[in-house]
Design a protein around this motif. Structure first.
Motif, PDB file in Angstrom:
ATOM      1  N   ARG A   1       0.907  -0.968   0.006  1.00 35.12           N
ATOM      2  CA  ARG A   1      -0.076  -0.322   0.043  1.00 35.12           C
ATOM      3  C   ARG A   1       0.909   1.277   0.114  1.00 35.12           C
ATOM      4  O   ARG A   1       0.654   2.323  -0.777  1.00 35.12           O
ATOM      5  N   ILE A   2       1.869   1.189   0.719  1.00 32.23           N
ATOM      6  CA  ILE A   2       2.761   2.457   1.084  1.00 32.23           C
ATOM      7  C   ILE A   2       3.322   2.669  -0.475  1.00 32.23           C
ATOM      8  O   ILE A   2       3.450   3.811  -0.705  1.00 32.23           O
ATOM      9  N   ILE A   3       4.240   1.561  -1.021  1.00 35.46           N
ATOM     10  CA  ILE A   3       4.908   1.733  -2.144  1.00 35.46           C
ATOM     11  C   ILE A   3       3.992   2.301  -3.141  1.00 35.46           C
ATOM     12  O   ILE A   3       4.216   3.148  -3.989  1.00 35.46           O
ATOM     13  N   GLY A   4       2.710   1.660  -3.328  1.00 39.42           N
ATOM     14  CA  GLY A   4       1.560   1.994  -4.408  1.00 39.42           C
ATOM     15  C   GLY A   4       1.387   3.224  -4.434  1.00 39.42           C
ATOM     16  O   GLY A   4       1.150   3.992  -5.362  1.00 39.42           O
ATOM     17  N   ALA A   5       1.144   3.824  -3.067  1.00 39.41           N
ATOM     18  CA  ALA A   5       0.940   5.351  -2.806  1.00 39.41           C
ATOM     19  C   ALA A   5       2.068   6.183  -3.500  1.00 39.41           C
ATOM     20  O   ALA A   5       1.670   7.250  -3.954  1.00 39.41           O
ATOM     21  N   LEU A   6       3.198   5.897  -2.998  1.00 40.02           N
ATOM     22  CA  LEU A   6       4.257   6.805  -3.104  1.00 40.02           C
ATOM     23  C   LEU A   6       4.630   6.785  -4.868  1.00 40.02           C
ATOM     24  O   LEU A   6       5.109   7.675  -5.296  1.00 40.02           O
ATOM     25  N   ARG A   7       4.388   5.702  -5.384  1.00 38.00           N
ATOM     26  CA  ARG A   7       4.381   5.597  -6.845  1.00 38.00           C
ATOM     27  C   ARG A   7       3.742   6.480  -7.506  1.00 38.00           C
ATOM     28  O   ARG A   7       3.662   7.258  -8.514  1.00 38.00           O
ATOM     29  N   GLN A   8       2.313   6.539  -6.970  1.00 38.15           N
ATOM     30  CA  GLN A   8       1.159   7.274  -7.797  1.00 38.15           C
ATOM     31  C   GLN A   8       1.382   8.939  -7.262  1.00 38.15           C
ATOM     32  O   GLN A   8       1.258   9.598  -8.432  1.00 38.15           O
ATOM     33  N   ILE A   9       2.055   9.285  -6.301  1.00 37.22           N
ATOM     34  CA  ILE A   9       2.397  10.541  -6.255  1.00 37.22           C
ATOM     35  C   ILE A   9       3.755  11.100  -6.534  1.00 37.22           C
ATOM     36  O   ILE A   9       4.069  11.974  -6.252  1.00 37.22           O
ATOM     37  N   LYS A  10       4.578   9.860  -7.016  1.00 37.90           N
ATOM     38  CA  LYS A  10       6.078  10.314  -7.601  1.00 37.90           C
ATOM     39  C   LYS A  10       6.668  11.045  -6.514  1.00 37.90           C
ATOM     40  O   LYS A  10       7.139  12.034  -6.501  1.00 37.90           O
TER      41      LYS A  10
END
Length: 590
Positions: free
Chosen positions: A414-423
């Motif tokens: 979840r954390i990495i997925g969110a950080l990928r989305q917001i770059k």
């Protein structure tokens, strides 16, 4: 910032995890439509609306989509999304052909990563044992594993080889080694770089051998001191129960001759006597530094694999009904032949197939796809690309392509997925104290990579990850990263590209209304449009004019995103609205 490791090693209870006593899987009927599964967090919720195909596969075979990956897939050959996705799968199955130099450049000495390229011997002699046998101070001792942890976060966010990252996570869990185990820390670069990562899409038998010879595993499960005079069954048991045949194929103290023979002529499982024979075969498989004499009389230990013939049991070993012999001309022959038998055994390949299908498809995958993946593994057990072929079978199956919400993301995902989305743009420099803060923030979610204490690896079923502590810890971190990040001086710089991505996706300022902003970001993150209730809640928040005394405004009024002045705080509201989308159950689905 130093990471506090507490050395510990506990033998797991066989009832602790779904891996230890896997649920028997039964065949389920094929569904002609996309299958979804609703999970409950407090109150019932309707089944999830499946996102578009590109978003779906990026969420399941990667750490989640971002705008760059979506654009990349859309430019691949093919007239349909399905054709483009097939091309993307082919590309990801060949990670060495993907240029990932931009990501790897972040992991150089110039950015504080000083141990990732050290040899196995350098790691041992410069971080574990000095020439006189003394250990190094804790900050030096733990530096390699701290760098691997930060590199794993960084690669998850930035690597274009997303399937490789997911497979590295899978195999690290399969051959789990806890970084809380004393002695693992200084050698973990070798384990990650030389043992796991080169083999994630390669050959299982080769990876099994490399794990067996690795300093980390020899330390973690005590095989480095395994001698014929007192065989240690710790690693031998886990090789059979966790790494190859699986707990379902254990027949306890049954006589080996009573174990049924399967349709291919193999004993269908193993017994206690097999474990003890395996322990005897593993005697003498050690490393330089495991024995006191390695530091005496001018000797300097290297940390390299060391076969000690004088420790090895030279008697005949019977495993799965077959006898294996020691020969002085080839003293490692007996164990290597046993590893061959385990690697080609139908029980091993079905066990691996079940775990792969559970990871990428469903907690309870269809027996049809398990059979297909298991057959690919077994038929190609000697092929250098055995795992790649099995993953191709899995990833191109209808079970993978059409299922949705039968899994949830674990906290790290979840954390990495969110950080990928917001770059997310933070530079994960090990010398930067705030890099360590990230480590601890993830640690409190219960899913810091490489820190599951028992050798069975982190659980991979929904039920384990729906606890309040895990959810709240994950959400707090994502909220902070999607908003602002405190620096050394107490300032709160922006370390994401939410505003920039908004201007790219909605270049016309007149489109910056609560309605348009919610729809844009929700579809970007979730892969489908929000239902009316979700949309209205998010739009009400986005349209609130006063952050101190919020009053809902018109959803269609234009919001000036170039202005973040008090009391409207337009930019802050945008960051918070985006973070709120990451808190929805829909974001947790995969």
């Amino acid at each position: 910032m130093l990471i506090d490791y507490t050395p510990k090693r506990k033998k797991p209870n066989k009832d602790d995890s779904g891996y230890r006593q896997p649920k028997k899987l039964t065949k389920r009927p094929k569904q002609p439509v996309i299958k979804t599964h609703a999970f409950i967090t407090g109150s019932p919720k309707a089944a999830a609306t499946p996102p578009n195909l590109i978003h779906r596969i990026l969420t399941k075979m990667a750490y989640g989509p971002n705008s760059d990956d979506v654009a990349h897939i859309n430019q691949l050959p093919g007239a349909t999304d399905h054709a483009k996705v097939m091309a993307y799968i082919d590309e990801q199955l060949n990670p060495d052909t993907i240029n990932d130099a931009a990501c790897e450049q972040r992991l150089t000495g110039a950015n504080g990563f000083n141990t990732l390229h050290k040899t196995r011997q350098q790691l041992y002699q410069q971080h574990f044992r000095k020439a006189d046998g003394d250990t190094y101070e804790w900050s030096v001792f733990t530096r390699p594993t701290r760098e691997v942890s930060l590199a794993t976060i960084l690669r998850g966010i930035h690597s274009r080889r997303q399937l490789k990252e997911m497979m590295a996570d899978f195999w690290h869990n399969h051959f789990n080694i806890s970084n809380d185990s004393y002695g693992v820390q200084p050698m973990f670069v070798h384990y990650d770089r030389d043992v796991i990562r080169p083999n994630v899409l390669g050959n299982f038998r080769e990876m099994l051998y490399q794990v067996t010879c690795s300093t980390c595993m020899l330390i973690y499960l005590n095989n480095g001191s395994n001698r014929a005079s007192a065989p240690n069954e710790n690693y031998a048991r886990e090789v059979m129960e966790l790494h190859t045949l699986g707990a379902d194929n254990y027949f306890g103290h049954m006589d080996w001759q009573d174990v049924p023979i399967d349709g291919q002529g193999y004993r269908s499982g193993y017994v206690e006597a097999d474990v003890m024979a395996m322990a005897r075969a593993l005697t003498g498989w050690s490393f330089s530094g495991a024995d006191w004499w390695d530091f005496q009389n001018g000797n300097i230990a290297t940390g390299l694999f060391l076969y000690r013939d004088d420790w090895h049991d030279t008697g005949t070993k019977r495993v799965l009904g077959e006898e294996f012999y020691y020969t002085s001309a080839n003293p490692q022959q007996d164990l290597n032949q046993i590893l061959d038998l385990l690697a080609q055994h139908p029980g091993t390949n079905r066990f691996l197939a079940e775990k792969l299908c559970r990871r990428f498809i469903s907690d309870e995958p269809n027996t049809t796809i398990i059979d297909a993946v298991a057959n690919t593994l077994q038929q190609n057990w000697q092929a250098p690309d055995q795992i790649k072929l099995a993953m191709e079978t899995l990833l191109k199956s209808n079970d993978f392509l059409t299922t949705w919400a039968e899994k949830i993301k674990r906290p790290f995902e979840r954390i990495i997925g969110a950080l990928r989305q917001i770059k997310y743009t933070f530079e994960f420099n090990p010398n930067n104290e705030h890099s360590g803060w990230h480590f601890w923030d993830i640690f409190v979610t219960g899913h810091q990579p490489f820190y599951w204490a028992s050798p069975n690896g982190y659980p991979d079923v929904k039920s384990h990850w729906l606890g309040t502590s895990s959810l709240v810890g994950t959400w707090k971190l994502i909220q902070r990263m999607a908003h602002r990040h405190e620096d050394y001086d107490g300032n709160k710089p922006i370390l994401n590209q939410v505003l920039a991505e908004t201007f790219i996706g909605l270049p016309n300022p007149n489109d910056h209304t609560a309605t348009q902003l919610v729809n844009f970001w929700y579809e970007k993150i979730i892969g489908t449009m929000p239902d009316n209730s979700t949309h209205n809640h998010l739009a009400d928040f986005m349209a609130s004019k006063d952050c101190a005394n919020p009053v809902v405004g018109n959803h269609n009024d234009v919001i000036d995103l170039n202005d973040n002045s008090w009391p409207d705080k337009n930019q802050d509201r945008l960051y918070d609205m985006v973070a709120t989308i990451f808190f929805t159950p829909e974001f947790i689905y995969r």
